[in-house]
Design a protein around this motif. Structure first.
Motif, short mmCIF file in Angstrom:
data_model
loop_
_atom_site.label_atom_id
_atom_site.label_comp_id
_atom_site.label_asym_id
_atom_site.label_seq_id
_atom_site.Cartn_x
_atom_site.Cartn_y
_atom_site.Cartn_z
N CYS A 62 0.88 -1.17 0.00
CA CYS A 62 0.00 0.00 0.00
C CYS A 62 0.91 1.22 0.00
N ALA A 63 1.05 1.85 -1.16
CA ALA A 63 1.92 3.01 -1.29
C ALA A 63 1.11 4.28 -1.13
N ALA A 64 1.53 5.10 -0.16
CA ALA A 64 0.82 6.36 0.10
C ALA A 64 1.63 7.53 -0.42
N SER A 65 0.94 8.55 -0.89
CA SER A 65 1.59 9.79 -1.31
C SER A 65 0.72 10.96 -0.92
N GLY A 66 1.35 12.08 -0.65
CA GLY A 66 0.62 13.28 -0.27
C GLY A 66 0.40 13.42 1.23
N PHE A 67 0.80 12.43 2.00
CA PHE A 67 0.70 12.49 3.46
C PHE A 67 1.69 11.50 4.04
N PRO A 68 2.18 11.75 5.27
CA PRO A 68 3.15 10.85 5.91
C PRO A 68 2.45 9.76 6.70
N ILE A 69 2.69 8.50 6.37
CA ILE A 69 1.96 7.42 7.02
C ILE A 69 2.29 7.30 8.51
N ASN A 70 3.40 7.87 8.94
CA ASN A 70 3.73 7.74 10.37
C ASN A 70 2.79 8.57 11.24
N GLU A 71 1.97 9.41 10.63
CA GLU A 71 0.96 10.17 11.37
C GLU A 71 -0.42 9.51 11.28
N TYR A 72 -0.45 8.34 10.67
CA TYR A 72 -1.73 7.68 10.41
C TYR A 72 -1.73 6.25 10.94
N THR A 73 -2.89 5.81 11.37
CA THR A 73 -3.12 4.39 11.59
C THR A 73 -3.46 3.78 10.25
N MET A 74 -2.71 2.75 9.87
CA MET A 74 -2.90 2.13 8.56
C MET A 74 -3.55 0.77 8.74
N TYR A 96 10.02 5.24 5.59
CA TYR A 96 10.87 5.91 4.60
C TYR A 96 10.31 5.77 3.20
N LYS A 97 9.74 4.61 2.93
CA LYS A 97 9.12 4.39 1.62
C LYS A 97 7.65 4.82 1.62
N ASN A 98 7.15 5.21 2.80
CA ASN A 98 5.75 5.61 2.94
C ASN A 98 4.81 4.51 2.44
N THR A 99 5.13 3.30 2.83
CA THR A 99 4.42 2.12 2.32
C THR A 99 4.09 1.16 3.46
N VAL A 100 2.93 0.55 3.36
CA VAL A 100 2.49 -0.47 4.30
C VAL A 100 2.38 -1.79 3.54
N TYR A 101 2.68 -2.87 4.24
CA TYR A 101 2.66 -4.19 3.60
C TYR A 101 1.73 -5.13 4.35
N LEU A 102 1.24 -6.11 3.64
CA LEU A 102 0.52 -7.21 4.26
C LEU A 102 1.10 -8.50 3.71
N GLN A 103 1.87 -9.18 4.54
CA GLN A 103 2.43 -10.47 4.15
C GLN A 103 1.40 -11.54 4.48
N MET A 104 0.99 -12.27 3.46
CA MET A 104 -0.05 -13.29 3.60
C MET A 104 0.59 -14.66 3.40
N ASN A 105 0.63 -15.45 4.44
CA ASN A 105 1.17 -16.80 4.36
C ASN A 105 0.07 -17.82 4.62
#
Length: 119
Positions: A22-34, A75-84
């Motif tokens: 999940c790539a975010a742009s226009g806002f910093p994800i560290n200020e958000y609950t993702m 740093y990449k302003n990205t959230v991941y979901l690893q699905m195993n």
């Protein structure tokens, strides 16, 4: 311009793995609950996993606990979901949502990415 863009979905066999981004742009994800949500055909959208902005605390739906892992790269302003160990019932459109940690009315959704689990 604010954008939330999911990627990484596709077709996977039962027991396999997939990583969503999940790539975010226009806002910093560290200020958000993702969060990651999913919606299967004919069903309501459900919360899958959450990671907070300040301390990176995580929480999961019981149905995915122990199989899915949510993480963030500020740093990449990205959230991941690893699905195993995916299961047939994991088939759904997966959505990313950002909610500001102080102003929950400020929220953004992505357009979703399809995950299909099939043999």
């Amino acid at each position: 311009q604010v954008q939330v863009v999911e990627s990484g979905g596709g077709l996977v066999q039962p027991g396999g793995s997939l990583r969503l981004s999940c790539a975010a742009s226009g806002f910093p994800i560290n200020e958000y609950t993702m969060s990651w949500y999913r919606q299967a055909p004919g069903k309501d959208r459900e919360l899958v996993a959450v990671i907070t902005g300040t301390y990176g605390v995580t929480n999961y739906a019981d149905s995915v606990k122990g199989r899915f892992t949510i993480s963030r790269d500020n740093y990449k302003n990205t959230v991941y979901l690893q699905m195993n160990s995916v299961e047939l019932q994991d088939t759904a459109v997966y959505y990313c949502k950002a909610i500001h940690r102080s102003w929950p009315d400020v929220a953004y959704w992505g357009q979703g990415t399809q995950v299909t689990v099939s043999s």
